[in-house]
Design a protein around this motif. Sequence first.
Motif, mmCIF file in Angstrom:
data_model
loop_
_atom_site.group_PDB
_atom_site.id
_atom_site.type_symbol
_atom_site.label_atom_id
_atom_site.label_comp_id
_atom_site.label_asym_id
_atom_site.label_seq_id
_atom_site.Cartn_x
_atom_site.Cartn_y
_atom_site.Cartn_z
ATOM 1 N N ALA A 150 10.207 -9.724 -4.588
ATOM 2 C CA ALA A 150 10.123 -8.394 -3.991
ATOM 3 C C ALA A 150 8.802 -7.700 -4.332
ATOM 4 C CB ALA A 150 11.299 -7.541 -4.455
ATOM 5 N N ARG A 151 8.307 -7.901 -5.528
ATOM 6 C CA ARG A 151 7.016 -7.293 -5.878
ATOM 7 C C ARG A 151 5.900 -7.843 -4.998
ATOM 8 N NH1 ARG A 151 7.354 -7.589 -12.519
ATOM 9 N NH2 ARG A 151 8.679 -5.736 -12.811
ATOM 10 N N GLN B 59 7.815 6.737 1.550
ATOM 11 C CA GLN B 59 9.208 6.379 1.300
ATOM 12 C C GLN B 59 9.576 5.156 2.134
ATOM 13 O OE1 GLN B 59 8.790 9.886 2.224
ATOM 14 N NE2 GLN B 59 8.583 10.472 0.095
ATOM 15 N N TYR B 60 9.155 4.008 1.685
ATOM 16 C CA TYR B 60 9.582 2.750 2.294
ATOM 17 C C TYR B 60 9.694 1.719 1.172
ATOM 18 C CZ TYR B 60 4.698 1.149 2.044
ATOM 19 O OH TYR B 60 3.449 0.776 1.603
ATOM 20 N N ALA B 61 10.539 0.720 1.382
ATOM 21 C CA ALA B 61 10.836 -0.183 0.269
ATOM 22 C C ALA B 61 11.191 -1.570 0.745
ATOM 23 C CB ALA B 61 11.999 0.375 -0.552
ATOM 24 N N VAL B 62 10.956 -2.527 -0.138
ATOM 25 C CA VAL B 62 11.494 -3.877 -0.004
ATOM 26 C C VAL B 62 12.792 -3.920 -0.797
ATOM 27 C CG1 VAL B 62 11.153 -6.319 -0.515
ATOM 28 C CG2 VAL B 62 9.225 -4.926 0.262
ATOM 29 N N SER B 63 13.866 -4.365 -0.146
ATOM 30 C CA SER B 63 15.174 -4.457 -0.777
ATOM 31 C C SER B 63 15.613 -5.915 -0.760
ATOM 32 C CB SER B 63 16.183 -3.590 -0.014
ATOM 33 O OG SER B 63 17.498 -3.799 -0.490
ATOM 34 N N LEU B 64 15.966 -6.456 -1.919
ATOM 35 C CA LEU B 64 16.355 -7.860 -2.014
ATOM 36 C C LEU B 64 17.531 -7.994 -2.975
ATOM 37 C CD1 LEU B 64 15.817 -10.813 -1.260
ATOM 38 C CD2 LEU B 64 14.163 -10.907 -3.134
ATOM 39 N N GLY C 86 7.222 0.316 -1.793
ATOM 40 C CA GLY C 86 5.929 -0.313 -1.547
ATOM 41 C C GLY C 86 4.758 0.637 -1.649
ATOM 42 N N ALA C 87 5.002 1.933 -1.486
ATOM 43 C CA ALA C 87 3.918 2.908 -1.551
ATOM 44 C C ALA C 87 3.592 3.333 -2.973
ATOM 45 C CB ALA C 87 4.278 4.145 -0.721
ATOM 46 N N THR C 88 4.594 3.376 -3.837
ATOM 47 C CA THR C 88 4.395 3.897 -5.192
ATOM 48 C C THR C 88 4.547 2.849 -6.283
ATOM 49 O OG1 THR C 88 6.742 4.447 -5.500
ATOM 50 C CG2 THR C 88 5.348 6.108 -4.406
ATOM 51 N N GLY C 89 5.198 1.719 -5.959
ATOM 52 C CA GLY C 89 5.474 0.707 -6.970
ATOM 53 C C GLY C 89 6.714 0.984 -7.792
ATOM 54 N N ASP C 90 7.391 2.106 -7.562
ATOM 55 C CA ASP C 90 8.630 2.391 -8.287
ATOM 56 C C ASP C 90 9.637 1.282 -8.007
ATOM 57 O OD1 ASP C 90 7.648 4.780 -9.310
ATOM 58 O OD2 ASP C 90 8.369 5.946 -7.614
ATOM 59 N N GLU C 91 10.413 0.938 -9.025
ATOM 60 C CA GLU C 91 11.277 -0.241 -8.941
ATOM 61 C C GLU C 91 12.616 0.044 -9.622
ATOM 62 O OE1 GLU C 91 9.369 -4.146 -9.731
ATOM 63 O OE2 GLU C 91 10.773 -4.219 -11.412
ATOM 64 N N TRP C 92 13.698 -0.299 -8.930
ATOM 65 C CA TRP C 92 15.050 -0.144 -9.454
ATOM 66 C C TRP C 92 15.719 -1.512 -9.439
ATOM 67 C CZ3 TRP C 92 12.568 2.985 -6.075
ATOM 68 C CH2 TRP C 92 12.441 4.343 -6.388
ATOM 69 N N THR C 93 16.476 -1.831 -10.475
ATOM 70 C CA THR C 93 17.121 -3.140 -10.570
ATOM 71 C C THR C 93 18.547 -2.985 -11.088
ATOM 72 O OG1 THR C 93 16.369 -3.520 -12.842
ATOM 73 C CG2 THR C 93 14.935 -4.306 -11.064
#
Length: 276
Positions: free
Chosen positions: A19-20, A111-116, A132-139
């Motif tokens: 995802a990164r 406000q857009y993201a890759v979700s996996l 993808g715009a900020t690099g913020d990541e939730w797991t």
Amino acid sequence: MPGAGATPEELLEIAVTVARGAAATASQMRAEGVSPVATKSTATDVVTAADRAVEQEVVAELRRLRPADRVLGEEFGAGGGEADPSAGTGAVRWVVDPIDGTVNYLYGLPQYAVSLAAERDGIVVAGVVVNGATGDEWTATAGGGAYRAGRRLTGSSETDLAQSLVATGFGYDAGRRAHQAGVLAGLISQVRDIRRFGAAALDLCLAAEGLVDAYYEKGLQPWDLAAGGLIAQEAGLRVDGLAGAPAGPDMVLAAPPALFTPLHDRLARLDAAGGP
């Protein structure tokens, strides 16, 4: 790489790496300009070349690392881009939304993201969402908690619906939007305020983090819900539909236990799961 018996933690490690890389590709393609743009279900439901390229990158990486696994993606379904649709027969299925929030991506909004997510026998066991715009990541992993930047997430501590900041989203069909607007009109006087960010996976992560108190939306697909839903659940939120139904296309409601019932009951009275 981990084999068929991989643990949720091992699957999450793969998901984060893939995802990164995908988020970096999306960000680079956005910087280079968004084109071409096509439409899907309606004239307002857009898809870009980046959506398709990012999904193909994710699928290629997953099949390189775990060739026996199956993949479900938003843009190419079970086919996974240009790969053979029959590829992968294992118990693990990956669910990918290459760019959740494509309209935001199109306009250059951050406000857009890759979700996996990784499912085992139909149950989501690991998930990651990367802005993808900020690099913020939730797991999150099933039973292992939800995290952002090493901090365990516990959702909002708010207990009063009237003081709650509630996130939501709208569909692309005009009839559905009209119904959702009626629901919103009936709800807004019962809560502190409403937020609409335009990316369901990020909405679920914000609820998990307590940056909004709750989230609801009709029309989510598996790729919208898989990773973000697990993250919200592992943060202690209840993630369900209305009237005993599971979370799914008719309704996703994610809220701390203290807010779930009052918000659920208000949405049920407003027929939030109804309409087109």
